[in-house]
Design a protein around this motif. Sequence first.
Motif, mmCIF file in Angstrom:
data_model
loop_
_atom_site.group_PDB
_atom_site.id
_atom_site.type_symbol
_atom_site.label_atom_id
_atom_site.label_comp_id
_atom_site.label_asym_id
_atom_site.label_seq_id
_atom_site.Cartn_x
_atom_site.Cartn_y
_atom_site.Cartn_z
ATOM 1 N N ALA A 49 0.820 -1.202 0.000
ATOM 2 C CA ALA A 49 0.000 0.000 0.000
ATOM 3 C C ALA A 49 0.861 1.261 0.000
ATOM 4 N N VAL A 50 2.114 1.118 0.428
ATOM 5 C CA VAL A 50 2.997 2.274 0.517
ATOM 6 C C VAL A 50 4.036 2.284 -0.607
ATOM 7 N N PHE A 51 4.649 1.122 -0.858
ATOM 8 C CA PHE A 51 5.689 0.992 -1.883
ATOM 9 C C PHE A 51 5.164 0.171 -3.051
ATOM 10 N N ASP A 52 5.892 0.214 -4.155
ATOM 11 C CA ASP A 52 5.582 -0.750 -5.206
ATOM 12 C C ASP A 52 6.209 -2.087 -4.821
ATOM 13 N N GLU A 53 5.857 -3.147 -5.543
ATOM 14 C CA GLU A 53 6.236 -4.513 -5.151
ATOM 15 C C GLU A 53 7.746 -4.713 -5.086
ATOM 16 N N ILE A 54 8.438 -4.269 -6.102
ATOM 17 C CA ILE A 54 9.879 -4.482 -6.171
ATOM 18 C C ILE A 54 10.584 -3.734 -5.038
ATOM 19 N N SER A 55 10.175 -2.515 -4.768
ATOM 20 C CA SER A 55 10.807 -1.749 -3.687
ATOM 21 C C SER A 55 10.603 -2.424 -2.343
ATOM 22 N N ALA A 56 9.399 -2.915 -2.092
ATOM 23 C CA ALA A 56 9.121 -3.591 -0.821
ATOM 24 C C ALA A 56 9.971 -4.850 -0.682
ATOM 25 N N MET A 57 10.117 -5.604 -1.758
ATOM 26 C CA MET A 57 10.924 -6.822 -1.690
ATOM 27 C C MET A 57 12.403 -6.506 -1.503
ATOM 28 N N LEU A 58 12.901 -5.468 -2.173
ATOM 29 C CA LEU A 58 14.315 -5.112 -2.035
ATOM 30 C C LEU A 58 14.637 -4.594 -0.639
ATOM 31 N N ILE A 59 13.728 -3.840 -0.051
ATOM 32 C CA ILE A 59 13.979 -3.283 1.271
ATOM 33 C C ILE A 59 13.912 -4.368 2.342
ATOM 34 N N THR A 60 13.007 -5.328 2.193
ATOM 35 C CA THR A 60 12.829 -6.358 3.221
ATOM 36 C C THR A 60 13.673 -7.605 2.982
ATOM 37 N N LEU A 61 14.380 -7.681 1.900
ATOM 38 C CA LEU A 61 15.173 -8.870 1.592
ATOM 39 C C LEU A 61 16.183 -9.236 2.684
ATOM 40 N N PRO A 62 16.902 -8.276 3.298
ATOM 41 C CA PRO A 62 17.844 -8.670 4.353
ATOM 42 C C PRO A 62 17.167 -9.300 5.574
ATOM 43 N N PHE A 63 15.888 -9.015 5.790
ATOM 44 C CA PHE A 63 15.162 -9.606 6.900
ATOM 45 C C PHE A 63 14.544 -10.940 6.534
ATOM 46 N N VAL A 64 13.948 -11.000 5.363
ATOM 47 C CA VAL A 64 13.120 -12.140 4.989
ATOM 48 C C VAL A 64 13.951 -13.330 4.515
ATOM 49 N N LEU A 65 14.995 -13.104 3.762
ATOM 50 C CA LEU A 65 15.772 -14.216 3.210
ATOM 51 C C LEU A 65 16.392 -15.113 4.285
ATOM 52 N N PRO A 66 17.024 -14.574 5.328
ATOM 53 C CA PRO A 66 17.542 -15.479 6.360
ATOM 54 C C PRO A 66 16.447 -16.279 7.069
ATOM 55 N N VAL A 67 15.280 -15.680 7.239
ATOM 56 C CA VAL A 67 14.165 -16.396 7.868
ATOM 57 C C VAL A 67 13.728 -17.558 6.996
ATOM 58 N N ILE A 68 13.606 -17.318 5.701
ATOM 59 C CA ILE A 68 13.171 -18.363 4.770
ATOM 60 C C ILE A 68 14.194 -19.490 4.713
ATOM 61 N N VAL A 69 15.456 -19.149 4.683
ATOM 62 C CA VAL A 69 16.505 -20.171 4.616
ATOM 63 C C VAL A 69 16.540 -21.001 5.895
ATOM 64 N N LYS A 70 16.420 -20.358 7.067
ATOM 65 C CA LYS A 70 16.451 -21.092 8.333
ATOM 66 C C LYS A 70 15.227 -21.983 8.514
ATOM 67 N N LEU A 71 14.119 -21.642 7.874
ATOM 68 C CA LEU A 71 12.918 -22.476 7.951
ATOM 69 C C LEU A 71 12.949 -23.619 6.949
ATOM 70 N N ALA A 72 14.040 -23.761 6.219
ATOM 71 C CA ALA A 72 14.239 -24.816 5.224
ATOM 72 C C ALA A 72 13.218 -24.721 4.100
ATOM 73 N N LEU A 73 12.863 -23.495 3.744
ATOM 74 C CA LEU A 73 11.986 -23.275 2.603
ATOM 75 C C LEU A 73 12.844 -22.892 1.399
ATOM 76 N N ARG A 74 12.315 -23.101 0.235
ATOM 77 C CA ARG A 74 13.043 -22.726 -0.976
ATOM 78 C C ARG A 74 12.784 -21.245 -1.281
ATOM 79 N N PRO A 75 13.840 -20.436 -1.354
ATOM 80 C CA PRO A 75 13.644 -19.003 -1.610
ATOM 81 C C PRO A 75 12.958 -18.720 -2.945
ATOM 82 N N GLY A 76 13.227 -19.525 -3.957
ATOM 83 C CA GLY A 76 12.586 -19.310 -5.255
ATOM 84 C C GLY A 76 11.084 -19.504 -5.203
ATOM 85 N N VAL A 77 10.651 -20.517 -4.471
ATOM 86 C CA VAL A 77 9.220 -20.784 -4.362
ATOM 87 C C VAL A 77 8.532 -19.662 -3.584
#
Length: 84
Positions: A49-77
């Motif tokens: 609602a505030v950012f466009d999709e790409i901006s939101a993903m780029l800004i939150t990537l340092p937070f979200v990617l380690p969480v996804i990897v530690k949960l044994a999920l595939r980042p691509g999916v």
Amino acid sequence: MILIGAFVFSYFITLARIPEALVQAIQGLPLSPLAIVFVLLAGYLVLGAVFDEISAMLITLPFVLPVIVKLALRPGVVGIINGW
């Protein structure tokens, strides 16, 4: 401009070790990995609602990617689900 800002933000967030603290906090929650993915998607819905999709993903990537990897999920999916 957004890429440069996201890179600098990512560098300082990683330097402060915030992603590791976030991963430990999320792993302590009594939620399944699927529930955590739904919470992340709800957060992206709010950020959309505030950012466009790409901006939101780029800004939150340092937070979200380690969480996804530690949960044994595939980042691509998770990226496909997020982009859909």
